[in-house]
Design an enzyme around this catalytic site. Sequence first.
Site, short mmCIF file in Angstrom:
data_model
loop_
_atom_site.label_atom_id
_atom_site.label_comp_id
_atom_site.label_asym_id
_atom_site.label_seq_id
_atom_site.Cartn_x
_atom_site.Cartn_y
_atom_site.Cartn_z
N GLN A 74 0.83 -1.20 0.00
CA GLN A 74 0.00 0.00 0.00
C GLN A 74 0.87 1.26 0.00
O GLN A 74 0.67 2.18 -0.77
CB GLN A 74 -0.88 -0.01 1.25
CG GLN A 74 -2.03 0.93 1.18
CD GLN A 74 -2.90 0.64 0.00
OE1 GLN A 74 -3.24 -0.50 -0.28
NE2 GLN A 74 -3.24 1.67 -0.76
N GLU B 248 -10.63 1.93 2.30
CA GLU B 248 -10.74 1.46 0.92
C GLU B 248 -10.53 -0.06 0.86
O GLU B 248 -11.32 -0.79 0.29
CB GLU B 248 -9.66 2.19 0.11
CG GLU B 248 -9.69 1.90 -1.37
CD GLU B 248 -8.47 2.50 -2.07
OE1 GLU B 248 -7.51 2.93 -1.39
OE2 GLU B 248 -8.47 2.52 -3.32
N HIS B 249 -9.44 -0.52 1.48
CA HIS B 249 -9.13 -1.95 1.53
C HIS B 249 -9.05 -2.40 2.98
O HIS B 249 -8.38 -1.75 3.77
CB HIS B 249 -7.76 -2.24 0.90
CG HIS B 249 -7.58 -1.67 -0.47
ND1 HIS B 249 -6.88 -0.51 -0.71
CD2 HIS B 249 -8.01 -2.11 -1.69
CE1 HIS B 249 -6.88 -0.26 -2.01
NE2 HIS B 249 -7.56 -1.20 -2.63
N HIS C 152 -51.43 21.02 -10.99
CA HIS C 152 -51.23 19.60 -10.74
C HIS C 152 -52.59 18.94 -10.46
O HIS C 152 -52.93 17.92 -11.05
CB HIS C 152 -50.32 19.39 -9.53
CG HIS C 152 -48.86 19.51 -9.82
ND1 HIS C 152 -48.30 20.66 -10.31
CD2 HIS C 152 -47.85 18.61 -9.71
CE1 HIS C 152 -46.99 20.47 -10.48
NE2 HIS C 152 -46.70 19.23 -10.12
N ASP D 159 -6.11 -6.25 -6.56
CA ASP D 159 -5.68 -5.16 -7.43
C ASP D 159 -5.64 -5.59 -8.89
O ASP D 159 -5.81 -4.78 -9.80
CB ASP D 159 -4.28 -4.67 -7.04
CG ASP D 159 -4.29 -3.85 -5.77
OD1 ASP D 159 -5.37 -3.38 -5.37
OD2 ASP D 159 -3.21 -3.69 -5.16
N HIS E 54 2.52 2.97 -3.14
CA HIS E 54 1.72 3.67 -4.15
C HIS E 54 2.07 5.14 -4.23
O HIS E 54 2.13 5.73 -5.30
CB HIS E 54 0.22 3.56 -3.81
CG HIS E 54 -0.46 2.44 -4.50
ND1 HIS E 54 -0.61 2.40 -5.86
CD2 HIS E 54 -1.03 1.30 -4.03
CE1 HIS E 54 -1.25 1.28 -6.19
NE2 HIS E 54 -1.51 0.60 -5.10
#
Lengths: 431, 431
Positions: free
Chosen positions: A259, A327-328, A420, A361, A262
């Site tokens: 991770q 996220e993960h 209406h 991934d 990145h």
Amino acid sequence: MPIRLDRRNADFATRFNAFLATKREASLDIETATRGIVDDVAKRGDAALLEATAKFDRLPLEAAGLAIGPDEVAAAVAACDAETIDALKLARDRIESFHRRQLPKDDRFTDALGVELGWRWSAIEAVGLYVPGGTASYPSSVLMNAVPAKVAGVERLVMVVPTPDGKLNPLVLAAAQLGGVTEIYRVGGAQAVAALAYGTATIAPVSKIVGPGNAYVAAAKRLVFGKVGIDMIAGPSEVVIIADATGNPDWIAADMLAQAEHDANAQSILITDDADLADQVERAIAAQLTTLSRAAIATASWTDFGAVILVSNLDEAAEIANALAAEHLEIMTVDPEAVAGRVRNAGAIFLGPHTPEAIGDYVGGSNHVLPTARSARFSSGLGVLDFMKRTSMLKCGPEQLRALGPAAMTLGKAEGLDAHARSVGLRLNLR
Amino acid sequence: MPIRLDRRNADFATRFNAFLATKREASLDIETATRGIVDDVAKRGDAALLEATAKFDRLPLEAAGLAIGPDEVAAAVAACDAETIDALKLARDRIESFHRRQLPKDDRFTDALGVELGWRWSAIEAVGLYVPGGTASYPSSVLMNAVPAKVAGVERLVMVVPTPDGKLNPLVLAAAQLGGVTEIYRVGGAQAVAALAYGTATIAPVSKIVGPGNAYVAAAKRLVFGKVGIDMIAGPSEVVIIADATGNPDWIAADMLAQAEHDANAQSILITDDADLADQVERAIAAQLTTLSRAAIATASWTDFGAVILVSNLDEAAEIANALAAEHLEIMTVDPEAVAGRVRNAGAIFLGPHTPEAIGDYVGGSNHVLPTARSARFSSGLGVLDFMKRTSMLKCGPEQLRALGPAAMTLGKAEGLDAHARSVGLRLNLR
């Protein structure tokens, strides 16, 4: 140093909330610049797009040179390593199989009054896919965006990718071909987003824009939102790992670093009920860091944003994971399913020691475009539904209108909307 | 005068494209002002919220007075007309029945390799519902937003509604009670959106904000997007009616005016293959207009934005409806289903002469929060999925990791992400 928090300490709540509030991205004041570029492309089309490309990508082009045609794609694919192409094909096929199961069903039913109701799903006709240039140009992300779009039935799938100084990763073109992209243009930045949203003489407009990008791309997507649809605005990536004493420290460390490599703003967090494991993971990270090709990035990420959180038990771990809404989320405990069952907020969950996030991934089949920065509290990973829209259907006959009409008239009048009420009353000979 | 276009004229494409490009809303330069308010509330919380409320709503309050409690709601409900409450209950029940069918299914499957995959849906825990004050304060919209949220399983449903000069429509409180709203605060504007997104001492933050509002509210939603989720940013309402010679001109005129009375920026468009019907509808509109309570608004809408489009056949009508991508599409032809089958872009379709849009606005059961301004090309009406999110699940054992790992390693290395490759390789004793 990465932070260490202990759930048992009296100041945990204060420190954890401060940690939650930590911003991992500088908020650049780029909105004015971005708006200038977007407005210029909206107004002057290709001319503005070409000027911006010459300026930002140092790439002088004419309009005829914007498109990357099939020959250029074929040449790029031919230059790629066969093993990598095979891996991309495996990824493509698995992503396709997984996402086919997400295709939604239409519904049509008649209720007790005889009213016919329902809805119908259809694909968005034209979608733009932004692909970053340079080191963040990932073929796997092309597949993760393109394949669900094609599964949904999107006909026109338009990829834009900047080619700074004319350079382009051939694997990105290979992934585009495998993913069913139908048009490709060598443009990027806010100017590419504007071209997709407003259209130019060369690039016909699309209805939705997806894909990751830098801060200018994100700002441009925010500006064109409404004119076109957009996906989430992605922040830096993150992983949370819940592990107990059964966790393998080397494997956990490797996943934390996968991770961290990145981006210097990426974040890796370990939550554990075992203080020894925490120590072992920290030592393993220190040892593995030295050998990484992206050691500088991973070190910055781990030092600035890494964290180890000690808890008394796995219920507390799940509770903290919910607040982090990662996220993960990897779960390496005796019974990962039990822990997963207590987690509500997460983009994707990876169960057990043999499911490193890297599998997800690339070749797991599920989507790797996932909500970041705690947005898993309210949003989902990319999927087929992001490329479709639902039209609701309603049909009354005279009897159904007689049954429902009076209540509709009452509400129309109560809201001061007489016309209406009258649109119903006229049909029922009521006023 | 409303515009009249004829598909058979040589200049149709040019004139139709110009018509499509017509903006119905002035783009106010309010972003700076909005940002100031949002930042102030984010920083100073209740104090800023109270100051803004005193200033914009002319309502001096202390923090303790922000909440509208159960007693105040009960008193408001007691003051409402019983017939209207019954109509709201009918609407609530029908909306609930319709939306229950939208609850998505979890999925879990094992593929040929033995990999376990799937996803799980869960409700967003806390959602904010913006309700406008004044004349646009519609109890029906409260139900249309609140009921799907409750069906989804949202626990905390926080309504904000401005009360300019302390005035509030009691029916809005009644609808909130019927819809299951759990907290109500008498605040509005950008300051209310900021309070929901960032939280204050009095108002705990939510994860998503839905509901219509004025330009300041829309700008504030755009600003907080990412920090929280938001629904679409709504523009002025619109209806497209496709009718053939069987259409009843009075009914069509009434439906066009029901749209036009919403807002001077609303839009009503008739597409027909029958020039006589077009003339009759225009005459009927002129006649009905004079008798409307909101005649000034409806006249402005019809004059400035109304349109009649003549076509040679209903295939052309469907094609034009697709380009218009209307929020509401009524089809009054011999075979409305056949025409509907050729329309891809529409928020909601109302089939046949006995289904005026007003039924769908109130008691049909489908949602009346629908994509405006051509956004039906890429988005859907509000539904249960807007209040849920999906977590994907992946589980490999050692065998599955052996099968998939090498391809993941190949892709990791190809993307320059060595730590990704290593997180797999370490488990497989590969490098």
